[in-house]
Design an enzyme around this catalytic site. Structure first.
Site, PDB file in Angstrom:
ATOM      1  N   CYS A   1       0.855  -1.164   0.000  1.00 16.31           N
ATOM      2  CA  CYS A   1       0.000   0.000   0.000  1.00 16.31           C
ATOM      3  C   CYS A   1       0.899   1.223   0.000  1.00 16.31           C
ATOM      4  O   CYS A   1       1.769   1.336   0.853  1.00 16.31           O
ATOM      5  CB  CYS A   1      -0.895  -0.011   1.230  1.00 16.31           C
ATOM      6  N   ASP A  58      13.450   4.630  -6.594  1.00 15.74           N
ATOM      7  CA  ASP A  58      12.051   4.188  -6.620  1.00 15.74           C
ATOM      8  C   ASP A  58      12.029   2.658  -6.681  1.00 15.74           C
ATOM      9  O   ASP A  58      12.957   2.038  -7.202  1.00 15.74           O
ATOM     10  CB  ASP A  58      11.327   4.746  -7.852  1.00 15.74           C
TER      11      ASP A  58
END
Length: 408
Positions: free
Chosen positions: A59, A119
């Site tokens: 999430c 990332d």
């Protein structure tokens, strides 16, 4: 792969990686074909995306929570910056920290600066090679959003799922690594190291670094009233990859089959994969040619989330108003059929390796879009305007949805 630290059971996949590096991998010629589990002696039901779909997975931190965390870090960073401000005063290099797409750090040598970004995320497509390309393109995109078109070095971050069998791991992980490496080569850079670990989820990402002069990057804070907003990739990647997964889930498929065909979903999925794997490098290069006033890339917080972040960093009292939403064909209808699940037309649907959202002078925006189509064969769109305001962004009540492509 340079400085790779193998952890636990990952050690065995190094041989497969070495084979890929040497070009002796028997599957090398098949890398660009759609991934077929059976061709690799895996079960026909094998789905890479299932290694993201474990309890508690991935999430993304909500944007408002992240903003609060960033504020605290930003304060620490500002204190450190104040201490060394005198040291860098003569360099005329702004030190950019947490909250924007990249960090920009002045170096002690020759007026240069270090631009860095990182990332990583979970598998969202079932083709391991394409997943590697998408992950690499996604990392590089933050550099491109700052107008930095040259990357000096990349590191790869890889988490191998403990749920994978040895066979699955030995097939899938080298393909992911090859996809990542190929995208890096396409960007004119190399992967020289990184870190590999074992954990419950499969994760893939990296670090991109470059040393450059101040004229090589565009600080994203110069939007002026009258500018227009340009977007270089269509929206709807999350909707497309979810719809594709639902082809195997009758209870989900039944919700959307009235508005979209199986063929439409497969086409949208491949368009999304192609879009996510495409580098924003040309879009970034053209930002310099057409005098862009700043940009960001559209990723996990959706179009509106990233537009709001970009607006909040502007020096001038401006706001962004978005009128047009280019969306992968049929995905707007799918999103509507799912109620509030995606909030695509509200600008909140997460994107992966999305396009650049760029503030351009009004008189140069059309030429920018024409140039990008000429060089890449892909469209860019003018989607909104910059007007006087309090550094906010919004989408009008009934935005115009542009189907991409307009016709099959």
């Amino acid at each position: 792969m340079g400085d790779y630290h193998q952890v636990g059971t990952v050690q065995q996949d190094t041989m497969g990686t070495v084979q890929l590096e040497l070009g002796t991998n028997p599957n090398a010629l098949a890398l660009r074909r759609p991934f077929d589990p059976l061709a690799h002696d895996l079960e026909s039901s094998f789905r890479l995306t299932r290694f993201a779909d474990l309890k508690g997975r991935g999430c993304k931190v909500p944007q408002e929570v992240l903003n609060k965390l960033v504020e605290g870090l930003q304060q620490d960073y500002q204190n450190a910056t104040d201490q060394d401000h005198a040291h860098f005063m003569h360099m005329a290099i702004p030190r950019i920290g947490i909250g924007l797409d990249c960090s920009v750090t002045p170096l002690r040598h020759g007026g240069l600066c270090l631009v860095q970004t990182t990332d990583f995320f979970y598998p969202l497509v079932d083709d391991p090679y394409m997943m590697g390309k998408i992950a690499c393109a996604n990392v590089l995109s933050d550099l491109y959003a700052m107008g930095v078109t040259e990357c000096d070095n990349m590191l790869m971050l890889l988490g191998v799922s403990t749920k994978m069998t040895e066979k699955e791991r030995d097939v899938v992980i080298p393909l992911i690594m090859r996809g990542f490496k190929d995208a890096a080569l396409e960007a004119g850079t190399t992967v020289t190291g990184g870190q590999t670990v074992v954990n419950p989820w499969c994760t893939i990402g990296g670090v991109a670094s470059t040393v450059c002069q101040p004229n090589e990057y565009i600080v994203p804070d110069n939007a002026v009233v009258g500018d227009v907003l340009v977007l270089t990739k269509p929206l709807g990647t999350q909707v497309a990859v979810n719809a594709h997964q639902w082809l195997d889930q009758p209870e989900r498929w039944n919700r959307i089959k009235l508005v979209v065909s199986e063929e439409d979903v497969r086409k949208a999925y491949h368009r999304a994969m192609d879009s996510m794997a495409r580098l924003n490098r040309v879009a970034s290069r053209l930002m310099h040619k057409y005098n862009a006033h700043g940009a960001t890339d559209v990723t996990g917080f959706g179009l509106l989330g990233h537009a709001q972040t970009l607006a909040s960093h502007q020096k001038n009292e401006v706001s962004f108003v978005i009128h047009n939403l280019p969306v992968i064909a049929k995905m707007a209808a799918v999103a509507k059929a799912c109620g509030n699940m995606f909030q695509l037309l509200q600008g909140h649907s997460a994107e992966t390796s999305g396009g650049l959202l760029i503030c351009l002078p009004r008189e140069q925006a059309a030429a920018y879009c024409k140039d990008i189509e000429k060089q890449e064969g892909y469209q860019a769109w003018i989607i909104g305007i910059v007007e006087k305001g309090s550094r906010t962004a919004r989408i009008i009540d009934k935005p115009r949805v542009i189907e991409v492509p307009a016709k099959d």
